[in-house]
Design an enzyme around this catalytic site. Structure first.
Site, mmCIF file in Angstrom:
data_model
loop_
_atom_site.group_PDB
_atom_site.id
_atom_site.type_symbol
_atom_site.label_atom_id
_atom_site.label_comp_id
_atom_site.label_asym_id
_atom_site.label_seq_id
_atom_site.Cartn_x
_atom_site.Cartn_y
_atom_site.Cartn_z
ATOM 1 N N GLY A 82 -2.917 -1.861 -7.010
ATOM 2 C CA GLY A 82 -1.917 -2.556 -7.120
ATOM 3 C C GLY A 82 -2.161 -3.800 -8.025
ATOM 4 O O GLY A 82 -3.205 -4.262 -8.514
ATOM 5 N N HIS A 90 0.995 -1.248 0.005
ATOM 6 C CA HIS A 90 0.051 -0.055 0.162
ATOM 7 C C HIS A 90 0.863 1.213 -0.075
ATOM 8 O O HIS A 90 0.329 2.208 -0.658
ATOM 9 C CB HIS A 90 -0.843 -0.053 1.138
ATOM 10 C CG HIS A 90 -1.827 -1.143 1.301
ATOM 11 N ND1 HIS A 90 -1.657 -2.263 2.348
ATOM 12 C CD2 HIS A 90 -3.011 -1.398 0.584
ATOM 13 C CE1 HIS A 90 -2.727 -3.079 2.077
ATOM 14 N NE2 HIS A 90 -3.638 -2.586 1.167
#
Ligand code: PAF
Length: 287
Positions: free
Chosen positions: A151, A37
């Site tokens: 992601g 993250h």
């Protein structure tokens, strides 16, 4: 870093930034943040004037027997990580703030109706991507970002969000960011925290299969079946691993490939004990 718990607070802050002519980046998360993250926040900070992260465990993307209740949470840790990486505001809503009908339910969904969300993870998680699209659409409507960051570990999610943005005419640039791995290769995931010591070692079989598969394609393998078989073989040598799927698909629409050509996505979901982990690699293979 500002902590906003309501949609109104987010809107007021973003309106203020936009009045000043600043660009806004959004990093949607479900919290329990790790370096994966952090890399999304870093990318957002490098590309946008202001960065908003959302921290919300979204009930509509969990099936009835999934880990919604036990999903790990640590908001204080999340705030520290976000602040260290230069995030300007975290949106930390309650379930009722996001889903005003109560109980984390809604009657209005955003859903892609073709086969894309039914492939790979969608085979065993039939409502998952409908919940993801719905919450991400809501976050887009609340934050009105210029860019949003996701992601590549969730490669199917990334492809589906890109499709939703195209189909719903969101004027938002979707930026995909590379998988971040532990030193020994395991892809970072909030769910890694479920693994005990023995399972943590066994979990390495995912990245082992990913690296071996990637090398096979680099060395010229063009048969999707042979590739998938070889990767399954590696995984099945680990007694604690139970394969959900290993598939070679088109990176654009998730359709199954016979020949490894063009933008390919080779993805897997594997249970290690009770924990379901995913990993993948993407490649552009010349025709
Ligand atoms: O990738 C995730 O963590 C979630 O699916 C997302 C995009 C934050 C939506 O809840």
């Amino acid at each position: 870093m500002k902590v906003a718990r309501t949609i109104k607070e987010v809107r007021e802050q973003v309106t203020e930034w936009k009045k000043q002519g600043l660009t806004v980046g959004l990093v949607p998360t479900m919290g329990y943040l790790h370096e994966g993250h952090a890399s999304l926040v870093d990318k957002a900070v490098s590309m946008c004037d202001r960065v908003v992260a959302s921290d919300f465990v979204n009930p509509t993307q969990f099936g009835p027997n999934e880990d919604l209740e036990s999903y790990p949470r640590d908001f204080e840790h999340d705030c520290r990580l976000l602040e260290e990486h230069g995030c300007d505001m975290v949106f930390y809503p309650s379930v009722d703030e996001m889903y005003p009908d109560g109980g984390g339910k809604t009657d209005t969904y955003v859903e892609i109706l073709d086969d894309m969300p039914k492939q790979l993870c969608g085979k065993t998680r039939p409502i998952h991507f409908r919940g993801v699209c719905t919450v991400v659409a809501k976050l887009f409507n609340i934050v009105l970002p210029d860019k949003a960051f996701f992601g590549q570990k969730d490669a199917q999610q990334l492809a589906i969000i890109k499709r939703m943005v195209r189909d719903m005419s969101y004027g938002i640039e979707i930026v995909g960011c590379p998988i971040v791995r532990e030193e020994d290769g395991l892809a970072k995931s909030s769910r890694n925290t479920y693994l005990n010591e023995e399972e943590r070692k066994a979990a390495l079989v995912l990245s082992k299969a990913v690296f071996a598969g990637k090398k096979m394609v680099q060395d010229g393998e063009r048969s999707a079946d042979k590739l998938v078989e070889a990767m399954k073989e590696i995984i099945s040598k680990e007694p604690m691993a139970k394969i959900d799927y290993v598939s070679a698909v088109s990176g654009r629409d998730m359709s199954t490939l016979k020949v490894l050509e063009g933008e390919i996505l080779v993805a897997m979901a594997v249970y290690i004990g009770k924990t379901r982990l995913i990993d993948n690699f993407m490649m552009e293979v010349e025709k």
